[in-house]
Design a protein around this motif. Structure first.
Motif, PDB file in Angstrom:
ATOM      1  N   SER A  98      20.159 -35.412  -7.320  1.00 23.40           N
ATOM      2  CA  SER A  98      18.829 -35.845  -7.724  1.00 23.40           C
ATOM      3  C   SER A  98      18.400 -34.977  -8.904  1.00 23.40           C
ATOM      4  O   SER A  98      18.300 -33.764  -8.785  1.00 23.40           O
TER       5      SER A  98
ATOM      6  N   ILE B 265       9.448 -34.768  -1.989  1.00 21.59           N
ATOM      7  CA  ILE B 265      10.333 -35.565  -1.137  1.00 21.59           C
ATOM      8  C   ILE B 265      10.462 -34.849   0.193  1.00 21.59           C
ATOM      9  O   ILE B 265      10.653 -33.631   0.238  1.00 21.59           O
TER      10      ILE B 265
ATOM     11  N   TYR C 119      12.822 -34.842   3.641  1.00 18.53           N
ATOM     12  CA  TYR C 119      14.071 -35.312   4.216  1.00 18.53           C
ATOM     13  C   TYR C 119      14.065 -35.010   5.712  1.00 18.53           C
ATOM     14  O   TYR C 119      13.786 -33.883   6.134  1.00 18.53           O
TER      15      TYR C 119
ATOM     16  N   GLU D 188      14.430 -40.438   3.888  1.00 21.81           N
ATOM     17  CA  GLU D 188      13.843 -39.865   2.683  1.00 21.81           C
ATOM     18  C   GLU D 188      12.427 -40.419   2.533  1.00 21.81           C
ATOM     19  O   GLU D 188      12.232 -41.633   2.441  1.00 21.81           O
TER      20      GLU D 188
ATOM     21  N   THR E 132       8.749 -40.369   0.472  1.00 27.27           N
ATOM     22  CA  THR E 132       8.013 -40.031  -0.737  1.00 27.27           C
ATOM     23  C   THR E 132       6.625 -40.647  -0.664  1.00 27.27           C
ATOM     24  O   THR E 132       6.357 -41.527   0.159  1.00 27.27           O
TER      25      THR E 132
END
Length: 389
Positions: free
Chosen positions: A253, A262, A264, A319, A321
């Motif tokens: 990334s 982000i 995770y 993931e 966002t």
């Protein structure tokens, strides 16, 4: 807190588990103002997420997210371990939550990580109900008889919208991504909720509950064997986006421009987060941060170049966002010119430029940053937290 110039890094937080008659809830990361999640390691260890947001602002979440949410970290992650009957409950939407509690609403995504044969999720009503029927059913303990029953399986995904009455029972585990808010209005008198408490919650929730029949549940099973891409979008909304990553090879990334944070979540396996670094002598290396099953990592917006390396051949991540907010005043046309053609505005153009070009948009003595509180979602005056029991 360490000096501001130090580079931020991927952060794990110390999980906080709470037991209930129906099972256990473990908060992995949340900025709720009462018991904020605390960083587990590194030079920011022992600092709560609220303090980190107060200090590092858009460096944590990105300019766009900070511009909308201010100093509130907008997404929370928790893990549910259900071994009984969770109370029937409902969450308000953003508009109701902001107007009444100065808080965010309650959109959620459930990812089922384990489910036994007796596991069930109650989601919405089988048919249209009236407010009186719901009120009576909640007080006499038969509200579940009105609800859709879903038999979840491992890997199922359910998007639970605000206003949708829901519950769960049996034996199951789930990872939950939600807005950073705790406003569960309990609608059943089982467990530790007495009739008086249920009646109070009903009185507050009656006007935002969805009473019509809920159609086909928004739940689905994602088959890893049939996947053709690394990322599978599970939810896209203005509150948050969630993708499922099945990692067989490392992913890189890298962005030249700062985007946003982000999160995770490791569903299966284990992953290594690696960040290119250069020491004071100019020697290049890789900083490594490990993440195991059931753990959550926050990658700040400031970290724009990193690798995610699976250290187990069956590694699955979620993931998360921030969603794209498009809250535009419908009465304002952004393409309209500020001055009408043919009219005399002598001197006003210069005055307009003088007002907007000074750059002084902050509060004196506050480094140009906006004050937290009034006019900001999740400010100190609005940290309402309703507990399950």
């Amino acid at each position: 807190m360490e000096e501001k110039r130090r580079k931020l890094y991927p952060m794990r937080f110390i999980p906080v588990a709470t037991g209930y008659p129906w099972g256990k809830e473990t908060i992995a990361i949340a900025d709720l103002g009462v018991e904020d999640s605390v960083v587990a390691e590194g030079w920011l260890a022992d600092n709560p997420i609220g303090d980190i947001m107060e200090t590092y602002l858009e460096r944590v979440v990105g300019e766009g997210v900070f511009g909308y949410y201010g100093r509130l970290f907008p997404v929370a992650v928790k893990f549910l371990e259900i071994n009984g009957e969770m109370p029937v409950h409902v969450h308000p939407d953003d508009e109701v939550a902001e107007q009444r509690y100065d808080a965010l609403g309650g959109k959620e995504l459930w990812y089922i990580t384990e489910a036994e044969d007796d596991a069930r999720i109650y989601l919405g009503f089988c048919h249209d109900v009236t407010a009186k029927e719901l009120y009576d059913r909640c007080l006499n303990g038969t509200v579940r008889e009105l609800m859709n029953v879903i038999r979840p399986k491992k890997g199922d995904v359910l998007c639970i919208e605000p206003g949708l009455v829901h519950s769960a029972g049996g034996h199951m585990k789930a990872a939950v991504v939600k807005e950073a808010s705790e406003l569960p209005f309990s609608l059943s008198s089982d467990m530790d909720h007495d009739l008086e408490s249920v009646a109070e919650h009903l009185a507050e929730a009656m006007d935002f509950i969805v009473y019509h029949a809920y159609g086909k549940p928004d739940g689905r099973t994602v088959s890893d064997d049939s996947r053709q891409e690394v990322a599978d979008k599970l939810m896209e909304s203005q509150e948050f986006d969630v993708a499922k990553l099945v990692l067989k090879d490392p992913i890189h990334s890298c962005s030249e421009e700062e985007t946003g944070f982000i999160l995770y979540i490791v569903i299966e396996g284990e992953a290594s987060f690696q960040i290119p670094a250069t020491d004071k002598d100019g020697k290049k290396s890789m900083e490594e941060y490990r993440l195991r099953k059931g753990e959550v990592m926050l990658v700040p917006a400031e970290v724009q170049d990193f690798f995610v390396v699976p250290t187990d051949r069956n590694t699955i991540l979620l993931e998360v966002t921030a969603g794209k907010r498009n809250d535009i005043d419908e009465y304002i046309d952004p393409d309209t010119e500020p001055f009408l053609e043919g009219e005399d505005y002598e001197g006003l153009e210069d005055e307009e430029e003088g007002e907007t070009g000074s750059g002084d948009t902050g509060t004196a003595g506050n480094g140009g940053q906006p004050e937290k509180g009034a006019g900001e979602i999740g400010g100190p005056a609005g940290r309402h937290n309703m507990k399950w029991n």
